[in-house]
Design an enzyme around this catalytic site. Structure first.
Site, mmCIF file in Angstrom:
data_model
loop_
_atom_site.group_PDB
_atom_site.id
_atom_site.type_symbol
_atom_site.label_atom_id
_atom_site.label_comp_id
_atom_site.label_asym_id
_atom_site.label_seq_id
_atom_site.Cartn_x
_atom_site.Cartn_y
_atom_site.Cartn_z
ATOM 1 N N GLY A 188 46.298 83.133 4.188
ATOM 2 C CA GLY A 188 47.257 83.595 3.204
ATOM 3 C C GLY A 188 47.337 85.103 3.138
ATOM 4 N N CYS A 189 47.340 85.634 1.920
ATOM 5 C CA CYS A 189 47.496 87.073 1.716
ATOM 6 C C CYS A 189 46.316 87.867 2.250
ATOM 7 C CB CYS A 189 47.696 87.364 0.229
ATOM 8 S SG CYS A 189 49.188 86.614 -0.473
ATOM 9 N N ALA A 190 45.144 87.244 2.376
ATOM 10 C CA ALA A 190 43.969 87.947 2.895
ATOM 11 C C ALA A 190 44.071 88.204 4.392
ATOM 12 C CB ALA A 190 42.704 87.152 2.600
ATOM 13 N N ALA A 191 45.008 87.537 5.059
ATOM 14 C CA ALA A 191 45.056 87.581 6.517
ATOM 15 C C ALA A 191 45.424 88.950 7.063
ATOM 16 C CB ALA A 191 46.033 86.529 7.040
ATOM 17 N N PHE A 201 43.247 90.308 -0.148
ATOM 18 C CA PHE A 201 42.664 89.232 -0.954
ATOM 19 C C PHE A 201 43.545 87.998 -0.835
ATOM 20 C CE2 PHE A 201 42.274 93.330 -3.299
ATOM 21 C CZ PHE A 201 40.952 93.593 -2.978
#
Length: 370
Positions: free
Chosen positions: A137-140, A333
């Site tokens: 997700g956004c942590a990627a 994150f």
């Protein structure tokens, strides 16, 4: 050594404003007793506008998961190559100089990965390594930077290309009316970003140390419910409070590098929402202005998932960057709850490459079906 060079960023040409988002929510969910709360939450995001791969009238329709996934790949093949070319130009490299291609996305799925198509389409070498990242997700975005750093450390002198392609609007689910879903309908946007991590030379962030951290037993707080209709985003109300346990992890990473996390020259972090940035400011004991580039991404584009850190970094470049030797942190994150963090120093080796700061893909027509 590995240098994170200036990213290239592009957003689609279709725009939806906050006022339009609020009006759509009122119209489509008038009978929802929790609508007033959802409207307040959307307003509090501070997202002024977002960009979508389709006009809003088409975005609100659901033609089925298969059609949406096909649309994802059509749009990715249209929009990703120009962004890659600009990122390579920024790093003063050619497609044949790419040794590792990292492709990040949580909004479309296919096998083989888009990495195979891009290697063939752009004329990269056939021995280019491939690393798709699909479920962070956004942590990627942060994870891709860290894996590129690891690769360049293990293989001195080689180069990694990171691509983040996020069409969050293709995950819109008309029937989902819980508070988390309504908030996300007014928060997420679409974007493509790319950046090169050079194994030698270049201007940007010299990556020096990275770390990952998983908050135990929070794996259900950000997730997809995968159904016949596709990906249904689920967001726990406790997610905005996760910076309190993560801030000490950031401080520990900086301390291991003999730095004070409250006294750095730049902060490039994922802007999931204003609460994330406000809490980081409090717990890291830094001025709110320290996160101005992440706030600008949120305001102008919304939450563009894994592409946020690359866009915020591009804004740092556009502002002239810190002085040579400036110290900073890059952090993403996302689901897990996962943090991917890196610390590095600003270096310059000649004038930074780069074309226009960003593009609205005006030369690319919206893909449509008959």
């Amino acid at each position: 050594m590995s240098i994170l060079c200036r990213p290239a960023v592009a957003v689609p040409e279709n725009v939806i404003t906050m006022d339009e988002s609020l009006e759509i929510a009122r119209r489509l969910h008038a009978d929802n007793p929790r609508l007033p709360l959802a409207l307040r939450l959307i307003e509090n995001t501070g997202v002024r506008k977002r960009h979508l791969v389709q006009p809003i009238e088409r975005t609100l329709r659901h033609p089925g998961f298969e059609a949406r996934n096909l649309l994802y790949h059509e749009q990715a093949r249209l929009r990703v190559p120009p962004v890659i070319r600009r990122a390579l130009a920024n790093a003063e490299l050619d497609v044949r100089d790419v040794d590792l291609l990292i492709y990040v996305s949580c909004t479309g799925f296919g096998m083989p990965s888009m990495t195979a198509w891009l290697i063939n389409e752009l004329g990269m070498r056939s021995d280019t390594r491939q690393l798709p990242i699909a479920q962070l997700g956004c942590a990627a975005g942060g994870a891709a930077i860290n894996r590129a750093h690891d690769f360049c450390t293990a293989h001195p002198g080689l180069n990694a290309l990171i691509v983040a392609c996020e069409f969050c609007s293709l995950c819109y689910q008309p029937a989902d009316a819980d508070i988390g879903s309504l908030l996300c309908d007014g928060l997420f946007g679409d974007a493509v970003a790319a950046a090169v991590v050079r194994g030698a030379g270049g201007t940007g962030v010299r990556l020096e140390r990275n770390a990952s951290h998983l908050i135990p037993h929070t794996q259900d707080w950000i997730r997809y419910a995968v159904k016949d209709t596709g990906f249904h985003f689920r967001l726990d109300k406790r997610v905005p409070a996760t910076m309190e346990p993560l801030a000490p992890v950031i401080e520990e990473l900086a301390a291991r590098h003999a730095w004070d996390a409250s006294d750095l020259d730049f902060y490039i972090v994922h802007a999931g929402g204003p609460r994330i940035l406000d809490d980081l400011s409090t717990f890291l004991r830094v001025a709110p202005d320290a996160f101005r580039h992440s706030r600008a991404t949120l305001t102008e584009y919304g939450n563009i998932a894994s592409a946020v850190v690359l866009d915020a970094l591009d804004r740092l470049f556009a502002a002239g960057g810190p002085a040579a030797g400036g110290r900073g942190i890059v952090a993403g994150f996302g689901p897990g709850i996962t943090a991917e963090m890196a610390v590095g120093t600003w270096v310059e080796s000649g004038p930074p490459g780069g074309l226009d700061r960003r593009s609205t893909d005006e030369e690319v027509p919206s893909w449509s079906t008959a």
